[in-house]
Motif scaffolding. Sequence first.
Motif, PDB file in Angstrom:
ATOM      1  N   GLU A 134     -96.322 -97.569 -16.401  1.00 55.69           N
ATOM      2  CA  GLU A 134     -94.970 -97.260 -16.639  1.00 55.69           C
ATOM      3  C   GLU A 134     -94.542 -95.987 -16.264  1.00 55.69           C
ATOM      4  OE1 GLU A 134     -93.004 -98.967 -19.664  1.00 55.69           O
ATOM      5  OE2 GLU A 134     -94.157-100.604 -19.993  1.00 55.69           O
ATOM      6  N   LEU A 135     -95.378 -95.084 -16.219  1.00 54.27           N
ATOM      7  CA  LEU A 135     -95.112 -93.671 -16.075  1.00 54.27           C
ATOM      8  C   LEU A 135     -94.455 -93.253 -14.813  1.00 54.27           C
ATOM      9  CD1 LEU A 135     -97.763 -91.575 -17.872  1.00 54.27           C
ATOM     10  CD2 LEU A 135     -95.444 -91.629 -18.372  1.00 54.27           C
ATOM     11  N   PRO A 136     -95.011 -93.690 -13.532  1.00 57.99           N
ATOM     12  CA  PRO A 136     -94.196 -93.247 -12.392  1.00 57.99           C
ATOM     13  C   PRO A 136     -92.837 -93.816 -12.371  1.00 57.99           C
ATOM     14  CG  PRO A 136     -96.460 -94.135 -11.905  1.00 57.99           C
ATOM     15  CD  PRO A 136     -95.974 -94.453 -13.310  1.00 57.99           C
ATOM     16  N   GLY A 137     -92.574 -94.867 -12.793  1.00 56.88           N
ATOM     17  CA  GLY A 137     -91.147 -95.357 -12.904  1.00 56.88           C
ATOM     18  C   GLY A 137     -90.314 -94.461 -13.803  1.00 56.88           C
ATOM     19  N   LEU A 138     -90.777 -94.123 -14.915  1.00 58.51           N
ATOM     20  CA  LEU A 138     -90.261 -93.376 -15.820  1.00 58.51           C
ATOM     21  C   LEU A 138     -90.078 -92.004 -15.274  1.00 58.51           C
ATOM     22  CD1 LEU A 138     -90.898 -92.978 -19.745  1.00 58.51           C
ATOM     23  CD2 LEU A 138     -90.941 -91.012 -18.226  1.00 58.51           C
ATOM     24  N   LEU A 139     -90.958 -91.421 -14.745  1.00 60.82           N
ATOM     25  CA  LEU A 139     -90.693 -90.120 -14.182  1.00 60.82           C
ATOM     26  C   LEU A 139     -89.488 -90.136 -12.954  1.00 60.82           C
ATOM     27  CD1 LEU A 139     -94.340 -88.478 -13.779  1.00 60.82           C
ATOM     28  CD2 LEU A 139     -92.501 -88.071 -15.644  1.00 60.82           C
ATOM     29  N   ASP A 140     -89.319 -90.870 -12.281  1.00 58.68           N
ATOM     30  CA  ASP A 140     -88.530 -91.264 -11.254  1.00 58.68           C
ATOM     31  C   ASP A 140     -86.906 -91.295 -12.037  1.00 58.68           C
ATOM     32  OD1 ASP A 140     -90.067 -91.115  -9.204  1.00 58.68           O
ATOM     33  OD2 ASP A 140     -90.282 -93.363  -8.870  1.00 58.68           O
ATOM     34  N   ARG A 141     -86.917 -92.138 -12.966  1.00 58.79           N
ATOM     35  CA  ARG A 141     -85.662 -92.234 -13.723  1.00 58.79           C
ATOM     36  C   ARG A 141     -85.106 -91.125 -14.230  1.00 58.79           C
ATOM     37  NH1 ARG A 141     -88.104 -96.796 -15.332  1.00 58.79           N
ATOM     38  NH2 ARG A 141     -88.549 -96.007 -17.560  1.00 58.79           N
ATOM     39  N   VAL A 142     -86.116 -90.232 -14.824  1.00 58.97           N
ATOM     40  CA  VAL A 142     -85.757 -88.935 -15.630  1.00 58.97           C
ATOM     41  C   VAL A 142     -85.356 -87.930 -14.518  1.00 58.97           C
ATOM     42  CG1 VAL A 142     -86.614 -87.054 -16.953  1.00 58.97           C
ATOM     43  CG2 VAL A 142     -87.272 -89.373 -17.683  1.00 58.97           C
ATOM     44  N   GLY A 143     -86.006 -88.025 -13.204  1.00 59.90           N
ATOM     45  CA  GLY A 143     -85.864 -87.015 -12.307  1.00 59.90           C
ATOM     46  C   GLY A 143     -86.950 -86.441 -11.747  1.00 59.90           C
ATOM     47  N   ALA A 144     -86.781 -86.343 -10.315  1.00 61.47           N
ATOM     48  CA  ALA A 144     -87.886 -86.024  -9.518  1.00 61.47           C
ATOM     49  C   ALA A 144     -88.382 -84.444  -9.704  1.00 61.47           C
ATOM     50  CB  ALA A 144     -87.631 -86.390  -8.137  1.00 61.47           C
ATOM     51  N   TRP A 145     -89.021 -84.118 -10.870  1.00 60.21           N
ATOM     52  CA  TRP A 145     -89.431 -82.816 -11.187  1.00 60.21           C
ATOM     53  C   TRP A 145     -90.565 -82.186 -10.240  1.00 60.21           C
ATOM     54  CZ3 TRP A 145     -85.953 -80.346 -14.036  1.00 60.21           C
ATOM     55  CH2 TRP A 145     -85.181 -81.045 -15.065  1.00 60.21           C
ATOM     56  N   GLN A 146     -90.246 -81.274  -9.145  1.00 56.63           N
ATOM     57  CA  GLN A 146     -91.322 -81.214  -8.301  1.00 56.63           C
ATOM     58  C   GLN A 146     -92.145 -80.386  -8.983  1.00 56.63           C
ATOM     59  OE1 GLN A 146     -89.994 -78.632  -5.448  1.00 56.63           O
ATOM     60  NE2 GLN A 146     -91.853 -78.508  -4.170  1.00 56.63           N
ATOM     61  N   GLY A 147     -93.487 -81.014  -8.668  1.00 63.51           N
ATOM     62  CA  GLY A 147     -94.676 -80.516  -9.206  1.00 63.51           C
ATOM     63  C   GLY A 147     -95.139 -81.105 -10.594  1.00 63.51           C
ATOM     64  N   THR A 148     -94.432 -81.725 -11.271  1.00 64.87           N
ATOM     65  CA  THR A 148     -94.821 -82.825 -12.653  1.00 64.87           C
ATOM     66  C   THR A 148     -95.912 -83.771 -12.113  1.00 64.87           C
ATOM     67  OG1 THR A 148     -92.761 -82.251 -13.532  1.00 64.87           O
ATOM     68  CG2 THR A 148     -94.087 -84.208 -14.285  1.00 64.87           C
TER      69      THR A 148
END
Length: 286
Positions: A134-148
Amino acid sequence: MASQTDSTDPGDLPTPATQAGRDGFDALLARPGKALIGLDFDGTLAPIVPDPEQARAHPDAVPALAALAPKVAAVAVVTGRPPGVAVRHGGFAGVPGLEHLVVLGHYGAERWDAVTGSVTAPAPHPGVATARAELPGLLDRVGAWQGTWIEEKGRAVAVHTRRASDPQAAFEALREPLADLATRHGLVVEPGRMVLELRPPGMDKGVALLEYAREIGAGSVLYAGDDLGDLAAFTAVDKLRASGTPGVLVCSGSEEVAELRERADLVVDGPSGVVRLLRALADRLA
């Protein structure tokens, strides 16, 4: 608790700023055959680097450990990494003198023993794999933090923000969503230096260190670490002290974790300072 920065000559054994730390050193030096040396890996034996896969032990770490390990009951590298990774990045395998070394990987859930070269481990927690999915979808929802980016750790999974455009903002933005994700899958979140790790409850460096100290009947314990995850190991040493086993708390010079520095008996200058301390102990016990 007061602490003291290591400003001694390379061959000198520094003096802890606290009485408890001095008592710990006295016990270690009086009965080295009952002493347990516990060490974190990243930031303690190995310098911190932007990409954890590029982390390697300080070039003088293995020689210092090989000189010290035969003179004490055991050396335990206590790390959140899989033990095989720590062994490979540390260069611990097949080194004469390191027969008394173990790696307590995944916070003690897995153990590598230098004598056998084998790893023992229980079955992994199923929540880690489902949370990872589930992590990739969560990171997309939170915001595409470049380099995370996501680090696979087998029995845990970590999200690093050190390479993000704004590391601290990314770290803070991810705290609550990752805590919610962890809770849903029966995991906990452990914050570190620009990293948030999801792992099963009951896995921490304190549990690993305490159980191993009791297993070998340690008469004294020295533990060195640099990050928030090492606070649990510091607490374990405090518990051992309270029950009559002397100990020394060493901070590997991080300016990012003030709480660790404040609790330490002794502060040394990062991995190079840890190596000097290990070598000084080995020389004193010659």
